[in-house]
Motif scaffolding. Structure first.
Motif, PDB file in Angstrom:
ATOM      1  N   SER A 346      25.247  47.149  38.995  1.00 34.67           N
ATOM      2  CA  SER A 346      26.592  46.580  39.061  1.00 34.67           C
ATOM      3  C   SER A 346      27.011  46.328  40.511  1.00 34.67           C
ATOM      4  O   SER A 346      27.950  45.574  40.758  1.00 34.67           O
ATOM      5  CB  SER A 346      27.595  47.485  38.352  1.00 34.67           C
ATOM      6  OG  SER A 346      27.638  48.729  38.980  1.00 34.67           O
ATOM      7  N   ILE A 353      31.290  38.880  43.301  1.00 32.38           N
ATOM      8  CA  ILE A 353      32.682  38.598  42.952  1.00 32.38           C
ATOM      9  C   ILE A 353      33.550  38.588  44.211  1.00 32.38           C
ATOM     10  O   ILE A 353      34.364  37.681  44.408  1.00 32.38           O
ATOM     11  CB  ILE A 353      33.182  39.614  41.910  1.00 32.38           C
ATOM     12  CG1 ILE A 353      32.532  39.293  40.567  1.00 32.38           C
ATOM     13  CG2 ILE A 353      34.706  39.587  41.802  1.00 32.38           C
ATOM     14  CD1 ILE A 353      32.832  40.243  39.465  1.00 32.38           C
ATOM     15  N   PHE A 354      33.330  39.560  45.091  1.00 35.61           N
ATOM     16  CA  PHE A 354      34.145  39.585  46.303  1.00 35.61           C
ATOM     17  C   PHE A 354      33.809  38.422  47.223  1.00 35.61           C
ATOM     18  O   PHE A 354      34.693  37.873  47.895  1.00 35.61           O
ATOM     19  CB  PHE A 354      33.988  40.930  47.019  1.00 35.61           C
ATOM     20  CG  PHE A 354      34.714  42.041  46.302  1.00 35.61           C
ATOM     21  CD1 PHE A 354      36.097  42.019  46.199  1.00 35.61           C
ATOM     22  CD2 PHE A 354      34.018  43.089  45.708  1.00 35.61           C
ATOM     23  CE1 PHE A 354      36.771  43.020  45.522  1.00 35.61           C
ATOM     24  CE2 PHE A 354      34.684  44.096  45.035  1.00 35.61           C
ATOM     25  CZ  PHE A 354      36.064  44.061  44.933  1.00 35.61           C
ATOM     26  N   ILE A 378      35.291  33.860  37.253  1.00 39.98           N
ATOM     27  CA  ILE A 378      35.456  35.101  38.019  1.00 39.98           C
ATOM     28  C   ILE A 378      36.369  36.059  37.256  1.00 39.98           C
ATOM     29  O   ILE A 378      36.064  37.247  37.097  1.00 39.98           O
ATOM     30  CB  ILE A 378      36.056  34.822  39.412  1.00 39.98           C
ATOM     31  CG1 ILE A 378      35.188  33.803  40.165  1.00 39.98           C
ATOM     32  CG2 ILE A 378      36.156  36.104  40.217  1.00 39.98           C
ATOM     33  CD1 ILE A 378      35.774  33.424  41.506  1.00 39.98           C
ATOM     34  N   ALA A 379      37.486  35.529  36.760  1.00 42.52           N
ATOM     35  CA  ALA A 379      38.475  36.390  36.100  1.00 42.52           C
ATOM     36  C   ALA A 379      37.895  37.049  34.856  1.00 42.52           C
ATOM     37  O   ALA A 379      38.111  38.237  34.609  1.00 42.52           O
ATOM     38  CB  ALA A 379      39.717  35.562  35.742  1.00 42.52           C
ATOM     39  N   MET A 380      37.140  36.292  34.064  1.00 41.78           N
ATOM     40  CA  MET A 380      36.659  36.819  32.787  1.00 41.78           C
ATOM     41  C   MET A 380      35.359  37.603  32.954  1.00 41.78           C
ATOM     42  O   MET A 380      35.150  38.625  32.311  1.00 41.78           O
ATOM     43  CB  MET A 380      36.451  35.675  31.787  1.00 41.78           C
ATOM     44  CG  MET A 380      37.730  34.935  31.437  1.00 41.78           C
ATOM     45  SD  MET A 380      38.965  36.045  30.722  1.00 41.78           S
ATOM     46  CE  MET A 380      40.209  36.061  32.006  1.00 41.78           C
ATOM     47  N   THR A 382      34.537  39.327  35.448  1.00 41.96           N
ATOM     48  CA  THR A 382      34.900  40.637  35.991  1.00 41.96           C
ATOM     49  C   THR A 382      35.135  41.647  34.872  1.00 41.96           C
ATOM     50  O   THR A 382      34.686  42.794  34.954  1.00 41.96           O
ATOM     51  CB  THR A 382      36.179  40.509  36.846  1.00 41.96           C
ATOM     52  OG1 THR A 382      35.899  39.608  37.911  1.00 41.96           O
ATOM     53  CG2 THR A 382      36.606  41.845  37.400  1.00 41.96           C
ATOM     54  N   ILE A 383      35.816  41.211  33.818  1.00 46.22           N
ATOM     55  CA  ILE A 383      36.059  42.118  32.691  1.00 46.22           C
ATOM     56  C   ILE A 383      34.723  42.547  32.085  1.00 46.22           C
ATOM     57  O   ILE A 383      34.497  43.731  31.815  1.00 46.22           O
ATOM     58  CB  ILE A 383      36.932  41.437  31.615  1.00 46.22           C
ATOM     59  CG1 ILE A 383      38.230  40.924  32.240  1.00 46.22           C
ATOM     60  CG2 ILE A 383      37.223  42.399  30.479  1.00 46.22           C
ATOM     61  CD1 ILE A 383      39.093  40.159  31.258  1.00 46.22           C
ATOM     62  N   LEU A 386      32.990  45.080  34.278  1.00 43.39           N
ATOM     63  CA  LEU A 386      33.602  46.412  34.240  1.00 43.39           C
ATOM     64  C   LEU A 386      33.315  47.121  32.922  1.00 43.39           C
ATOM     65  O   LEU A 386      33.046  48.325  32.907  1.00 43.39           O
ATOM     66  CB  LEU A 386      35.115  46.302  34.475  1.00 43.39           C
ATOM     67  CG  LEU A 386      35.486  45.867  35.903  1.00 43.39           C
ATOM     68  CD1 LEU A 386      36.964  45.553  36.008  1.00 43.39           C
ATOM     69  CD2 LEU A 386      35.105  46.941  36.915  1.00 43.39           C
ATOM     70  N   VAL A 389      30.015  48.615  33.161  1.00 42.88           N
ATOM     71  CA  VAL A 389      29.930  49.887  33.877  1.00 42.88           C
ATOM     72  C   VAL A 389      30.271  51.052  32.944  1.00 42.88           C
ATOM     73  O   VAL A 389      29.669  52.124  33.027  1.00 42.88           O
ATOM     74  CB  VAL A 389      30.853  49.870  35.112  1.00 42.88           C
ATOM     75  CG1 VAL A 389      30.856  51.226  35.789  1.00 42.88           C
ATOM     76  CG2 VAL A 389      30.405  48.810  36.096  1.00 42.88           C
TER      77      VAL A 389
END
Lengths: 640, 266
Positions: A346, A353-354, A378-380, A382-383, A386, A389
């Motif tokens: 991850s 992303i950053f 990027i927005a989706m 990211t979910i 996470l 993880v």
């Protein structure tokens, strides 16, 4: 915004070409598509075929969601339901997201690296035909289970991951699993051929000056994806051959009743299956790494970091497969190791992303439709990252494994990530390959509907998983608190379907009445925008000479000492562009000849597969077709 | 452009709020149900819930950070009408990039510690075991037998299908196998799942807090035939006081399981 590239005379070039190739070249008309070896036409065919499969897989998903909209429904029988989710998964992975990625690679790799075609154009055509025929072969299974119109489906019904021993004859006596294992085997051949082709193309056909670290990020991601393909597909092929021997020739690799090892299948499948996840997502990451800089009006932030994290993901993807198997009883040592490797992978994903956010930071964002989709990615995504993880916390995964939480997670990655990236890519490059802009207003309607539909469909699945709803059940009791969330997910699925209809409408009206694109409608950065839209068959009149990353941008702008871009005066670009070696003297553009032999060879494969299922007499027929195709291919005279 | 920008922000914020609401409503137990993994009734499920939340909270923080940054960036840096200049061309910042590589790595290392501890604890059967249950899955039936008590032929006593009895407050060890395809043994309120694999005996332990009834369900797809199938492969879990549990087993041994089963749940 279109900028003429000075210093060339396309008319003369086209004339020279026509002379060189002869007037009878079948580049136009319907038959030209069957014999084409042009990477652009093959890319378009890949895209269109994969999009049609996308509609099919979408309908399968809608049927699944209708069945699950409320408790205790019998819209679909358990068998039909199982066939639907199996075909939905198999279709979306092997027939949609993978080939859509390949479509972009086909269309873009030669243009972005300044080449006239891929290294092996006929092999490229062969890949496409094998893919198309393999996909059709897989779907023929729907009609082999009796009367299709009475709902007697012969399609495979053991899941896209086909866990043994459920796939053995004892538990799956019909032909469905045979179609599945042979169909996926055929598709694997297409992927392998494509992977080798792209690797050789990227390594050998780059324009002068385009060193590896001047390649666009999309090319880097294509290279990593291609390497993953050529190493992952053979593992799947071996597993599928073992299953084939079990089912057709009475072997016992996975047959537990005869002492076989069902878990062997899981290891092999996921050693393929986890790199496969990155085969699906890396091309989309490459796409948005091109879109974000163009519309932020800034270069990609930390190009080497993004490239190296992509390579790191490629390597690490081989070391996480057993996180699909935490509950199979691997033991504490293995579970700990794979938990840690899953945590580690991850990190390079987070870095990207950053870097994307930093690319936008300080820019002047032009919020066009492709940019919407890239930001949506990027927005989706990211979910999805996470929730991924949370799976690495192994004991917590004992609860989430095989629940809707996992379904939510990988759709966040593969829909919120891959599909959003791919749609962004379509809006971005559609003008390049059709000469027409897609309508921006309808594009944004498409985006918002898809975003809302996506969140309505898949975020409730997170809740369902937490509430203990297992995957792959076609019915559920009334009293577990799942009703509302399931209904919501079904509504969301229909919103997504509507958004796809908007997209189709947009494509139709834009092809008819879309604004003319010109060479470079977005004031973009990479080489494909330096040539006409759609590009001529030979792509570049003169092979460009590359001096930096985003070479085309630097032909248009130079940076002053403070990092401010300054437009290059019109005359200066000529010098930059024209110091090429083979500066277009009207000869030497050698284009590959069209050929029917890749298509003929490809027909042999499903013929052999039908033979394995129905009658061994068909096998020699298929082998002969394949042999004739390959001999013709080798011996075909090259027109010069 | 700015008008459109406002809309974009409104909808984006709206969907973010909706998303967060969904996550929080489930976390805080507003939604409850018979298989809610966040409302555990046993120590194993409790530990798994705690670990899940331990990861979810930092993940939620990163979620808010990333989505917040996206909104901030769109708001601050979207192109304004009439502005024809280009922004400063920043190519990167190695120090910053190394920082945002190391920061998540450190955060994740912190998560790794309780993860590994949990794997080891849940992986090893505790030294004090109250009772052992043999779990055998077959399409589409769960069978439970209890080696603590033997029947007249010396075999572990077997209860009725799809009905598991265990004592409250004790560590219970399950020895799980399958007769045909792979299934998965799962009682969400009491703990995570373990697969039932043919030719293999997997071990798992659970501890129920108090007497009560729970539902369990097969979690690995195992096919279907007619109306029977994976979805219907559910079972009832009866957690009893240790005394009632012993009595239940004795009842099974003496051959009158039905009579005893009816007092289940006390």
């Amino acid at each position: 915004m279109a900028r003429a590239i000075p210093g060339r005379s396309p008319v003369t070039m086209a004339d020279a070409l026509r002379q060189a190739r002869g007037a009878g070249e079948p580049y136009r008309g319907i038959w030209s598509w069957f014999s084409t070896v042009d990477h652009k036409k093959i890319g378009i065919m890949y895209g269109v075929a994969a999009f049609l499969f996308f509609l099919l897989g979408g309908v399968e998903a809608l049927l699944v969601r209708i069945q699950l909209a409320a408790p205790n429904q019998d819209f679909l029988s358990p068998d039909q339901y199982n066939a639907m989710f199996t075909m939905h998964g198999t279709t979306m992975i092997f027939l949609v997201v993978m080939p859509l990625g390949v479509a972009f690679m086909n269309l873009l790799i030669p243009l972005m690296i300044g080449a006239r075609d891929v290294a092996f154009p006929r092999l490229n055509a062969f890949s496409f035909w094998v893919f198309l025929l393999g996909g059709l072969f897989l779907n023929v299974s729907f009609f082999t289970g009796g009367n299709f119109f009475k709902g007697e489906l012969g399609a495979p019904n053991t899941g896209w991951y086909g866990y043994a021993p459920l796939t053995e004859n004892a538990f799956s006596p019909g032909n469905g699993v045979d179609f599945w294992m042979l169909g996926v085997q055929i598709l694997g051949i297409a992927s392998l051929a494509g992977g080798f082709n792209f690797i050789v193309t990227i390594l050998n056909l780059r324009a002068p000056g385009m060193s590896l670290f001047r390649m666009p990020v999309f090319i880097w991601m294509s290279l990593v994806t291609s390497f993953l393909l050529i190493f992952a597909m053979p593992v799947l092929a071996v597993a599928m051959f073992q299953l084939m021997f079990d089912r057709l020739f009475g072997a016992n690799f996975f047959n537990a009743a005869a002492g076989g090892t069902p878990l062997l299948w899981q290891h092999m499948f996921w050693i393929f299956g986890h790199p496969e996840v990155y085969i699906l997502i890396l091309p989309a990451m490459g796409i948005i790494s091109e879109i974000l800089p163009t519309f932020s009006r800034k270069p990609l932030f930390g190009y080497p970091f993004v490239v190296f994290s992509g390579i790191a993901i490629g390597f690490m993807s081989w070391g996480v497969w057993a996180h699909h198997m935490f509950t199979t009883g691997l033991g504490a040592a293995a579970n700990s190791a794979f938990g840690v490797s899953t945590i580690l992978i991850s990190v390079p994903t987070g870095v990207k992303i950053f870097n994307w956010l930093a690319t936008m930071w300080g820019g002047k964002l032009r919020l066009t439709t492709p940019m919407y989709f890239a930001i949506g990615f990027i927005a989706m995504f990211t979910i999805g990252g996470l929730t991924g993880v949370t799976h690495s916390a192994v004991p917590s995964d004992y609860q989430q494994n095989d629940t809707y939480y996992v379904v939510a997670h990988f759709h966040q990655v593969l829909f919120g990530g891959a599909i959003f990236g791919i749609f962004g890519g379509i809006y971005y490059w559609f003008p390049k390959f059709t000469g027409k802009m897609l309508h921006d207003g309808w594009g944004k309607v498409n985006f918002w509907m898809m975003l809302i539909g996506f969140n309505l469909t898949f975020q409730p699945m997170m809740v369902l998983g937490i509430l203990g709803m297992p995957r792959r059940i076609q019915t559920y009791p009334d009293n577990l608190g799942w009703n509302f969330w399931n209904a919501l997910a079904t509504v969301g699925a229909f919103v997504i379907a509507a958004s796809v209809l908007v997209f189709i409408y947009n494509v139709i009206i834009s092809l008819r009445n879309g604004a003319e694109a010109g060479n470079d409608p977005w004031d973009a950065r990479t080489l494909e925008w330096s040539i006409p839209s759609p590009p001529p068959e030979h792509n570049f009149d003169e092979i460009p000479v590359v001096h930096s990353v985003d070479d085309f941008w630097h032909r248009k702008y130079v940076e002053d000492p403070k990092g401010r871009p300054v437009p290059v005066p019109a005359g200066a670009a000529v010098a930059t562009h024209q110091d090429g070696r083979d500066g277009g003297h009207g000869h030497g553009i050698h284009m590959p000849s069209p050929s029917y032999f890749p298509l003929i060879s490809a027909v042999g494969l499903p013929t052999i597969a039908f033979g394995l299922i129905y009658s061994y007499a068909l096998i020699p027929v298929g082998v002969i077709i394949l042999a004739v195709g390959l001999y013709g291919w080798v011996l075909e005279p090259v027109s010069e | 452009m700015s008008h459109r920008g406002i809309w974009l922000r409104r909808v984006l914020i709206g969907s973010l709020l909706l998303g967060t609401l969904l996550i929080f409503s489930s976390c805080s137990g507003i939604v409850s149900g018979g298989q809610n993994t966040l409302a555990p009734e046993g120590s194993v499920a409790g530990r798994q819930r705690d670990l899940f939340l331990l990861v979810v909270w930092p993940a939620a923080a990163i979620f808010v950070l990333v989505e917040g940054l996206i909104i901030l960036i769109i708001w601050r840096f979207h192109h304004r009408k009439g502005d024809d200049t280009l922004p400063r061309q920043v190519h990167g910042n190695p120090a910053l990039e190394i920082a945002w590589t190391i920061a998540p790595a450190v955060l994740l290392a912190i998560v790794a510690v309780p993860t590994l501890a949990g794997v080891v604890t849940l992986g090893a059967t505790p030294s004090k075991i109250g009772t052992t249950v043999n779990v055998s899955a077959a399409r589409w039936v769960w069978s439970f037998s209890y080696p603590d008590v033997k029947d007249s032929s010396g075999q572990p006593v077997t209860g009725p299908p799809n009905e598991l009895h265990i004592p409250a407050g004790q560590n219970v060890e399950f020895i799980i196998t399958s007769q045909d395809v792979i299934h998965s043994f799962w009682i969400p309120k009491l703990g995570g799942k373990t697969d039932a694999v043919p030719n293999r005996q997997n071990r798992m332990w659970l501890k129920a807090d108090r007497p009560g009834e729970y539902s369990g369900q097969c979690a690995e797809f195992c096919g279907a035939l007619g109306s029977e199938g994976h979805a219907t492969m559910r079972f009832r879990v009866v957690v009893q006081t240790p005394e009632a549990y012993r009595a239940y087993l004795q009842g099974l041994a003496s051959g009158s399981p039905q009579a005893v089963a009816n007092q289940g749940g006390n």
